[in-house]
Design a protein around this motif. Sequence first.
Motif, short mmCIF file in Angstrom:
data_model
loop_
_atom_site.label_atom_id
_atom_site.label_comp_id
_atom_site.label_asym_id
_atom_site.label_seq_id
_atom_site.Cartn_x
_atom_site.Cartn_y
_atom_site.Cartn_z
N GLU A 202 0.81 -1.22 0.00
CA GLU A 202 0.00 0.00 0.00
C GLU A 202 0.84 1.27 0.00
O GLU A 202 0.29 2.38 0.01
CB GLU A 202 -0.94 -0.01 1.21
CG GLU A 202 -1.91 -1.18 1.21
CD GLU A 202 -2.69 -1.30 -0.10
OE1 GLU A 202 -3.16 -0.27 -0.60
OE2 GLU A 202 -2.82 -2.43 -0.62
N ARG A 203 2.15 1.13 -0.02
CA ARG A 203 3.03 2.29 -0.08
C ARG A 203 3.02 2.90 -1.47
O ARG A 203 2.85 2.20 -2.48
CB ARG A 203 4.46 1.89 0.29
CG ARG A 203 4.69 1.59 1.76
CD ARG A 203 5.10 2.82 2.54
NE ARG A 203 6.31 3.44 2.02
CZ ARG A 203 7.55 3.07 2.36
NH1 ARG A 203 7.74 2.07 3.22
NH2 ARG A 203 8.59 3.72 1.87
N GLY A 204 3.26 4.21 -1.56
CA GLY A 204 3.45 4.85 -2.85
C GLY A 204 4.81 4.45 -3.42
O GLY A 204 5.82 4.44 -2.71
N PHE A 205 4.84 4.12 -4.71
CA PHE A 205 6.09 3.67 -5.34
C PHE A 205 7.18 4.73 -5.23
O PHE A 205 8.35 4.41 -4.98
CB PHE A 205 5.83 3.33 -6.81
CG PHE A 205 7.03 2.77 -7.53
CD1 PHE A 205 7.45 1.47 -7.30
CD2 PHE A 205 7.74 3.55 -8.43
CE1 PHE A 205 8.55 0.96 -7.96
CE2 PHE A 205 8.83 3.04 -9.11
CZ PHE A 205 9.25 1.74 -8.87
N LEU A 206 6.82 6.00 -5.39
CA LEU A 206 7.83 7.06 -5.36
C LEU A 206 8.41 7.29 -3.96
O LEU A 206 9.44 7.95 -3.83
CB LEU A 206 7.24 8.36 -5.89
CG LEU A 206 6.78 8.35 -7.35
CD1 LEU A 206 6.27 9.72 -7.76
CD2 LEU A 206 7.92 7.90 -8.27
N SER A 207 7.77 6.74 -2.94
CA SER A 207 8.28 6.92 -1.58
C SER A 207 9.33 5.87 -1.22
O SER A 207 9.93 5.96 -0.15
CB SER A 207 7.13 6.84 -0.58
OG SER A 207 6.67 5.48 -0.43
#
Length: 267
Positions: free
Chosen positions: A133-138
């Motif tokens: 569920e994390r943003g890829f860019l993070s």
Amino acid sequence: MRLDIEDLSVEVAGARLVHDITLTAAEGQVVGLVGPNGSGKSTLLRCVYRALRPAAGRVLLAGDDLHALGAREGARRLAALPQESSAEFDFTVAEVVAMGRLPHRRRGPGTPSDARAVCADALARVGAAHLAERGFLSLSGGERQRVLIARALAQQPRVLVLDEPTNHLDIAHQLDVLTLVREAGPTVLAALHDLNLAALHCDLLYVIARGRIVASGAPHDVLTPRLLAEVFGVSAHRVRHPRTGAVQLLFDRLRDQLHDQEQEHRP
């Protein structure tokens, strides 16, 4: 699925960067492509996964010309992990991995439950299920690389092309990634920077220099001190891995070895 590259040449901006390359990866083999920076490895692989078209020659999947296949059929057979991947939109990790299922997707909205299961399994296999569920860019560079490998695995290709797949990964994940792609079962063609990882994990190696194949064969036959001095400009000392018996290499600068030899012969 067998991969054949036949007399392949590649030109970019009028310059021929790859010359008449022929190689074969039999079904289920892990085949490594090694060579110094600028030797043509990435250019060759970009032609294999259709980012470039060959100036001459063919890429064959089970005898079929890859560049003659439709995009969807080609993507069902072959997946690629380029050396550099970028994302402009901050998709979640789960969404990025689900992109690997697009070649198999039937018409209609939503993601079928079997596709979700395939994606979840791919994330788990690269040790990234907790990132879903994390943003890829993070993500860090290593985390992104594991997610992109999961996307390629979720595609369930018969042939997998990897350009420096261990970039940004710590040593544990470097070892894990090359083991799991073998266990996944596709035929693998991988450009590898680390010669010791290549020797441990590849069935065959092709050495490329100045856009041409200069040696090929089993790692213990190819990775000789003479070839490594000629192609990479280093002095290599061969040892055996204590568990697997695979050849492993210790390196010195070639100039240091030559200096030592001169000192030994000086009166």
